[in-house]
Design an enzyme around this catalytic site. Structure first.
Site, PDB file in Angstrom:
ATOM      1  N   THR A   1       0.851  -1.193   0.000  1.00 23.39           N
ATOM      2  CA  THR A   1       0.000   0.000   0.000  1.00 23.39           C
ATOM      3  C   THR A   1       0.894   1.252   0.000  1.00 23.39           C
ATOM      4  O   THR A   1       2.079   1.165   0.336  1.00 23.39           O
ATOM      5  CB  THR A   1      -0.875  -0.025   1.267  1.00 23.39           C
ATOM      6  OG1 THR A   1      -0.075  -0.487   2.359  1.00 23.39           O
ATOM      7  CG2 THR A   1      -2.056  -0.949   1.083  1.00 23.39           C
TER       8      THR A   1
ATOM      9  N   VAL B   1      14.203  -0.887   2.057  1.00 26.02           N
ATOM     10  CA  VAL B   1      15.467  -0.122   1.935  1.00 26.02           C
ATOM     11  C   VAL B   1      16.343  -0.786   0.878  1.00 26.02           C
ATOM     12  O   VAL B   1      16.638  -1.981   0.982  1.00 26.02           O
ATOM     13  CB  VAL B   1      16.268  -0.110   3.265  1.00 26.02           C
ATOM     14  CG1 VAL B   1      17.490   0.811   3.148  1.00 26.02           C
ATOM     15  CG2 VAL B   1      15.409   0.324   4.429  1.00 26.02           C
TER      16      VAL B   1
ATOM     17  N   LYS C   1      14.081   5.451   5.939  1.00 23.64           N
ATOM     18  CA  LYS C   1      15.039   4.370   5.677  1.00 23.64           C
ATOM     19  C   LYS C   1      16.136   4.348   6.744  1.00 23.64           C
ATOM     20  O   LYS C   1      16.580   3.274   7.163  1.00 23.64           O
ATOM     21  CB  LYS C   1      15.613   4.501   4.262  1.00 23.64           C
ATOM     22  CG  LYS C   1      14.547   4.155   3.203  1.00 23.64           C
ATOM     23  CD  LYS C   1      14.983   4.538   1.821  1.00 23.64           C
ATOM     24  CE  LYS C   1      13.936   4.143   0.784  1.00 23.64           C
ATOM     25  NZ  LYS C   1      14.194   4.763  -0.515  1.00 23.64           N
TER      26      LYS C   1
ATOM     27  N   GLY D   1      12.802  -0.141  -7.707  1.00 19.51           N
ATOM     28  CA  GLY D   1      11.893   0.015  -8.827  1.00 19.51           C
ATOM     29  C   GLY D   1      10.876  -1.081  -8.587  1.00 19.51           C
ATOM     30  O   GLY D   1      11.132  -1.968  -7.758  1.00 19.51           O
TER      31      GLY D   1
HETATM   32  N1  LIG Z   1       7.229   1.861  -6.781  1.00 21.24           N
HETATM   33  C1  LIG Z   1       8.425   1.458  -6.347  1.00 21.24           C
HETATM   34  O1  LIG Z   1       9.385   1.304  -7.111  1.00 21.24           O
HETATM   35  C2  LIG Z   1       8.628   1.131  -4.889  1.00 21.24           C
HETATM   36  C3  LIG Z   1       9.878   0.687  -4.450  1.00 21.24           C
HETATM   37  C4  LIG Z   1      10.056   0.333  -3.095  1.00 21.24           C
HETATM   38  C5  LIG Z   1       8.994   0.470  -2.218  1.00 21.24           C
HETATM   39  N2  LIG Z   1       7.800   0.936  -2.686  1.00 21.24           N
HETATM   40  C6  LIG Z   1       6.714   1.034  -1.740  1.00 21.24           C
HETATM   41  O2  LIG Z   1       5.750   0.044  -2.108  1.00 21.24           O
HETATM   42  C7  LIG Z   1       4.441   0.514  -1.835  1.00 21.24           C
HETATM   43  C8  LIG Z   1       3.593   0.400  -3.085  1.00 21.24           C
HETATM   44  O3  LIG Z   1       4.124   1.238  -4.098  1.00 21.24           O
HETATM   45  P1  LIG Z   1       3.396   1.364  -5.500  1.00 21.24           P
HETATM   46  O4  LIG Z   1       4.292   2.159  -6.361  1.00 21.24           O
HETATM   47  O5  LIG Z   1       2.917   0.030  -5.952  1.00 21.24           O
HETATM   48  O6  LIG Z   1       2.116   2.234  -5.067  1.00 21.24           O
HETATM   49  P2  LIG Z   1       0.795   2.433  -5.896  1.00 21.24           P
HETATM   50  O7  LIG Z   1       1.051   2.197  -7.349  1.00 21.24           O
HETATM   51  O8  LIG Z   1       0.217   3.733  -5.465  1.00 21.24           O
HETATM   52  O9  LIG Z   1      -0.169   1.248  -5.391  1.00 21.24           O
HETATM   53  C9  LIG Z   1      -0.710   1.213  -4.137  1.00 21.24           C
HETATM   54  C10 LIG Z   1      -1.846   0.208  -4.100  1.00 21.24           C
HETATM   55  O10 LIG Z   1      -2.346   0.144  -2.773  1.00 21.24           O
HETATM   56  C11 LIG Z   1      -3.781   0.167  -2.844  1.00 21.24           C
HETATM   57  N3  LIG Z   1      -4.356   0.633  -1.585  1.00 21.24           N
HETATM   58  C12 LIG Z   1      -4.390   1.875  -1.071  1.00 21.24           C
HETATM   59  N4  LIG Z   1      -5.026   1.871   0.112  1.00 21.24           N
HETATM   60  C13 LIG Z   1      -5.384   0.585   0.346  1.00 21.24           C
HETATM   61  C14 LIG Z   1      -6.083  -0.082   1.388  1.00 21.24           C
HETATM   62  N5  LIG Z   1      -6.513   0.589   2.467  1.00 21.24           N
HETATM   63  N6  LIG Z   1      -6.303  -1.414   1.290  1.00 21.24           N
HETATM   64  C15 LIG Z   1      -5.859  -2.114   0.226  1.00 21.24           C
HETATM   65  N7  LIG Z   1      -5.210  -1.543  -0.800  1.00 21.24           N
HETATM   66  C16 LIG Z   1      -4.974  -0.204  -0.740  1.00 21.24           C
HETATM   67  C17 LIG Z   1      -4.070   1.076  -4.009  1.00 21.24           C
HETATM   68  O11 LIG Z   1      -5.408   0.855  -4.412  1.00 21.24           O
HETATM   69  P3  LIG Z   1      -6.080   1.649  -5.669  1.00 21.24           P
HETATM   70  O12 LIG Z   1      -5.456   0.991  -6.882  1.00 21.24           O
HETATM   71  O13 LIG Z   1      -7.520   1.351  -5.481  1.00 21.24           O
HETATM   72  O14 LIG Z   1      -5.700   3.082  -5.482  1.00 21.24           O
HETATM   73  C18 LIG Z   1      -3.024   0.565  -4.997  1.00 21.24           C
HETATM   74  O15 LIG Z   1      -3.501  -0.608  -5.613  1.00 21.24           O
HETATM   75  C19 LIG Z   1       4.611   1.949  -1.310  1.00 21.24           C
HETATM   76  O16 LIG Z   1       4.559   1.922   0.080  1.00 21.24           O
HETATM   77  C20 LIG Z   1       5.984   2.369  -1.802  1.00 21.24           C
HETATM   78  O17 LIG Z   1       6.593   3.317  -0.953  1.00 21.24           O
HETATM   79  C21 LIG Z   1       7.593   1.250  -3.977  1.00 21.24           C
END
Ligand SMILES: NC(=O)c1ccc[n+]([C@@H]2O[C@H](COP(=O)([O-])OP(=O)(O)OC[C@H]3O[C@@H](n4cnc5c(N)ncnc54)[C@H](OP(=O)(O)O)[C@@H]3O)[C@@H](O)[C@H]2O)c1
Length: 335
Positions: A96, A152, A224, A316
């Site tokens: 999330t 991290v 981090k 990523g």
């Molecule tokens: N992107 C990266 O490269 C990366 C790297 C390392 C760590 N992260 C971490 O990984 C996490 C996800 O990143 P992301 O890029 O995938 O984010 P994202 O694209 O914004 O996806 C987040 C997902 O969580 C869902 N969500 C939000 N509130 C929720 C709830 N209460 N219950 C269930 N689902 C819920 C959203 O639903 P909807 O689709 O309905 O909005 C969406 O499907 C974040 O915490 C981020 O900091 C990301």
């Protein structure tokens, strides 16, 4: 059989399902019987206690954001507790959005999962950075695991390494832990862009958080740092980290470059002084930190035993998905 429930179906959630599909044969070959039994977004979930078929997973990947509940096995508006009761998973994967508040979705979902007998694997930093001790307590009292390698330097197994050097008497850690700000500084230093141009470039590449302040004001790096400190066995809270934003520092960046040094946006903890900060720092070109460019991350760990310097990929979606799967495999192995 390991039954995995995926909470969040955005960039990382989808990369994770693609990875599971691509590694299916390898996982079976290595005797990891892993089934996805639930996928949830902010509007509902799709559930199958027997495990989704390959075909189900491919069709879920075609569902639009926020529309998981419109899939064949979907249930709109179902709560997480209800979904857990139907799907009966033993591992919850939390992907999330990271929200720095104690009622963040990541914290609520992690606690609910643990209380319902599920191990937790998270890429969402909020449960780790804001509630490390509580998560560890909740998991260990139930004999469950709480794993967070993806939070991290997801592309580099730094959390594994840090948990192995707990007793080294670490004096200081220093790191480039945010790929987006490192990219911006690289563009300014190497390609002579202005801060605004470099920021626009990073935005166009989609490498900034959806709220860029998290990168630019140092919250991501601070979180981090806190995760790193706690992994090393030092209790530390987000409030203890002093942050200087990287914005409005163009003059300082220019003056560092003029002196033939490299500007880097780093997180530093001095454990002896118990001082933690996120700041713009300068490095001579003889220092390996100066050569960590683009979206690469690095961490230097100074201890009574050794000085360790690790450079590697940050995060990523694909790197993060790999880290999540690696944590799952380690739970299945009993690690
Ligand atoms: N992107 C990266 O490269 C990366 C790297 C390392 C760590 N992260 C971490 O990984 C996490 C996800 O990143 P992301 O890029 O995938 O984010 P994202 O694209 O914004 O996806 C987040 C997902 O969580 C869902 N969500 C939000 N509130 C929720 C709830 N209460 N219950 C269930 N689902 C819920 C959203 O639903 P909807 O689709 O309905 O909005 C969406 O499907 C974040 O915490 C981020 O900091 C990301």
């Amino acid at each position: 059989m390991s039954k995995v429930f995926l909470c969040g179906f955005g960039n990382v959630g989808r990369a994770f399902i693609k990875l599971i599909l691509s590694k299916r044969e390898l996982l079976v070959k290595q005797n990891y019987d892993l089934k996805i039994v639930g996928v949830m977004d902010s509007n509902g979930a799709a559930l199958d206690a027997e495990g989704f078929t390959e075909e189900d997973l491919f069709s879920l990947l075609n569902v639009r954001r926020g529309e998981v509940s419109s899939a064949e096995k979907g249930k709109r508006g179902i709560s997480f507790e209800e979904a857990l009761a139907v799907a009966q998973p033993n591992i919850a994967v939390i992907v999330t959005p990271t929200v720095y508040s104690k009622d963040s979705p990541g914290i609520r979902l992690s606690l609910t999962a643990l209380k319902n007998g599920c191990n937790v694997v998270t890429a969402d930093k909020s449960p780790v950075a804001l509630m490390f001790e509580e998560m560890m307590k909740e998991s260990s009292k139930r004999n469950l695991k709480f794993k967070y390698k993806a939070t991290v330097m997801a592309g580099t197994p730094i959390v594994d390494m840090l948990s192995q050097i707990k007793l080294y008497d670490v004096e200081e850690i220093e790191g480039i832990l945010n790929g987006s700000t490192n990219y911006i500084l690289t563009k300014i230093s190497r390609d002579f862009l202005s801060f605004e141009e470099a920021l626009a470039d990073a935005k166009a590449l989609g490498i900034l958080e959806s709220d860029p302040k998290l990168d630019l004001e140092g919250l991501d790096t601070a979180a981090k740092l806190v995760i790193v400190a706690n992994t090393l066995g030092y209790s530390m809270k987000m409030e203890e980290v002093r942050r200087t934003p990287i914005t409005k520092q163009e003059e300082k960046i220019k003056s560092i470059l003029k002196k033939n040094e490299a500007p880097k946006y780093v997180g530093v903890i001095n454990f002896n002084l118990r001082k933690a900060q996120v700041k713009l720092s300068r490095y001579p070109y003889s220092d390996p930190m100066s050569n960590v460019n683009d979206t690469l991350n690095a961490i230097r760990i100074k201890s009574s035993v050794n000085n360790i310097f690790v450079v590697g990929k940050g995060a990523g979606p694909l790197e993060t998905a790999h880290a999540l799967l690696s944590d799952i495999v380690s739970i299945i192995r009993g690690g």
